[in-house]
Design an enzyme around this catalytic site. Structure first.
Site, PDB file in Angstrom:
ATOM      1  CE1 TYR A 144      -7.343  -0.918  15.239  1.00  0.00           C
ATOM      2  CE2 TYR A 144      -7.226   1.323  14.386  1.00  0.00           C
ATOM      3  CZ  TYR A 144      -7.918   0.334  15.057  1.00  0.00           C
ATOM      4  OH  TYR A 144      -9.174   0.571  15.538  1.00  0.00           O
ATOM      5  CG  HIS A 190      -6.078  -7.314  10.011  1.00  0.00           C
ATOM      6  ND1 HIS A 190      -6.141  -8.402   9.143  1.00  0.00           N
ATOM      7  CD2 HIS A 190      -7.337  -6.762   9.982  1.00  0.00           C
ATOM      8  CE1 HIS A 190      -7.361  -8.495   8.637  1.00  0.00           C
ATOM      9  NE2 HIS A 190      -8.101  -7.512   9.113  1.00  0.00           N
ATOM     10  CG  PHE A 222     -10.667   1.963   9.523  1.00  0.00           C
ATOM     11  CD1 PHE A 222      -9.916   1.518  10.600  1.00  0.00           C
ATOM     12  CD2 PHE A 222     -11.001   3.309   9.451  1.00  0.00           C
ATOM     13  CE1 PHE A 222      -9.503   2.387  11.593  1.00  0.00           C
ATOM     14  CE2 PHE A 222     -10.589   4.190  10.431  1.00  0.00           C
ATOM     15  CZ  PHE A 222      -9.834   3.728  11.506  1.00  0.00           C
ATOM     16  CG  ASN A 268     -14.090  -4.603   7.757  1.00  0.00           C
ATOM     17  OD1 ASN A 268     -13.047  -5.237   7.761  1.00  0.00           O
ATOM     18  ND2 ASN A 268     -15.014  -4.758   8.684  1.00  0.00           N
ATOM     19  CG  ASP A 297      -3.913 -10.150   7.425  1.00  0.00           C
ATOM     20  OD1 ASP A 297      -4.214  -9.150   6.742  1.00  0.00           O
ATOM     21  OD2 ASP A 297      -4.718 -10.689   8.203  1.00  0.00           O
ATOM     22  CG  ASN A 338     -14.173  -8.738   6.863  1.00  0.00           C
ATOM     23  OD1 ASN A 338     -14.883  -9.574   6.299  1.00  0.00           O
ATOM     24  ND2 ASN A 338     -14.170  -8.586   8.170  1.00  0.00           N
TER      25      ASN A 338
END
Length: 239
Positions: free
Chosen positions: A14, A19, A64, A66, A91, A112
């Protein structure tokens, strides 16, 4: 103590995602201001340092995106940090690529990570939003935010991250307008170019003020009389 959190998802797969621009900004602040090495605590990578005489805790949640609020909430409670002393960098789909905006409180905009932080600690913290542009249709949003930045994005991405880190002193002073102005000046309109807003070419030797001013209409000015005197004042006397 102040807290600056950069949001993203952990893991090398990632690392270059749109993101993860919050992580990227935190890394640049960490590098520029010589923070302590990253350590694991509060379900996050944390580092501490000084920015313009203020002690700052830098946080990259590893829960993560969320579940970002779990990590940020732990750090805030442990250090007894007030909401007004926290800034979160993340972002923003609804801003053109590279544009930076700051606000306190407000909605999550569907983000989120911000939803999670709002749920865990409240809403009245400083939100530093970095534009990544919108793909155009809702169905492409997930692919867009979890997609990697293109090579061409480096034209605006690197200057923006550098400007955020260089002007982090304005964040700790809570001078939001000063921070946004300095970042905009440092990036020199690269965000606007990236988003397709093409600046008007300025003719050589002509200022942008003169270029924007409407041209004076051609007027036949009488050589004498009251009307001639008035028109000469308005349009300049012709030799």
């Amino acid at each position: 103590m102040l807290l600056i959190a950069g949001l993203g998802n952990p893991g090398s797969q990632y690392a270059s995602n749109r993101h993860n621009i919050g992580f990227m900004a935190a890394d640049e602040i960490h590098r520029r201001h010589n923070f302590s090495p990253w350590t694991k605590k509060f379900q996050a990578l944390i580092a501490d340092g000084m920015i313009d005489g203020e002690k700052v805790l830098l946080v990259k949640p590893q829960t993560f995106m969320n579940l970002s609020g779990q990590s940020v909430g732990e750090a805030m409670r442990f250090h007894k940090i007030a909401l007004g002393d926290m800034s979160v960098i993340y972002d923003e789909l609804d801003l053109a690529s590279g544009k930076v905006r700051v606000k306190i409180g407000g909605g999550s905009g569907g983000h989120n990570g911000i939803k999670s932080i709002d749920a865990h600690v409240g809403k009245d913290y400083r939100r530093i939003r970095i534009g990544i542009d919108h793909p155009g249709v809702k169905e492409l949003v997930t692919h867009h935010v979890l997609g990697n930045f293109a090579k061409s994005d480096s034209e605006w991405l690197e200057p923006v991250l550098d400007a955020i880190a260089a002007n982090a002193g304005y964040i700790v002073k809570k001078d939001d307008a000063g921070f946004m102005n300095r970042v905009a000046l440092a990036t020199g309109g690269k965000a606007e170019k990236a988003s397709g807003e093409k600046p008007v070419a300025k003719p050589a030797g002509q200022s942008h003020i003169r270029q924007a001013r409407a041209q004076k209409p051609a007027v036949n000015i009488p050589k004498s009389g009251p009307m001639a005197d008035m028109l000469n004042k308005l349009f300049g006397k012709k030799e």
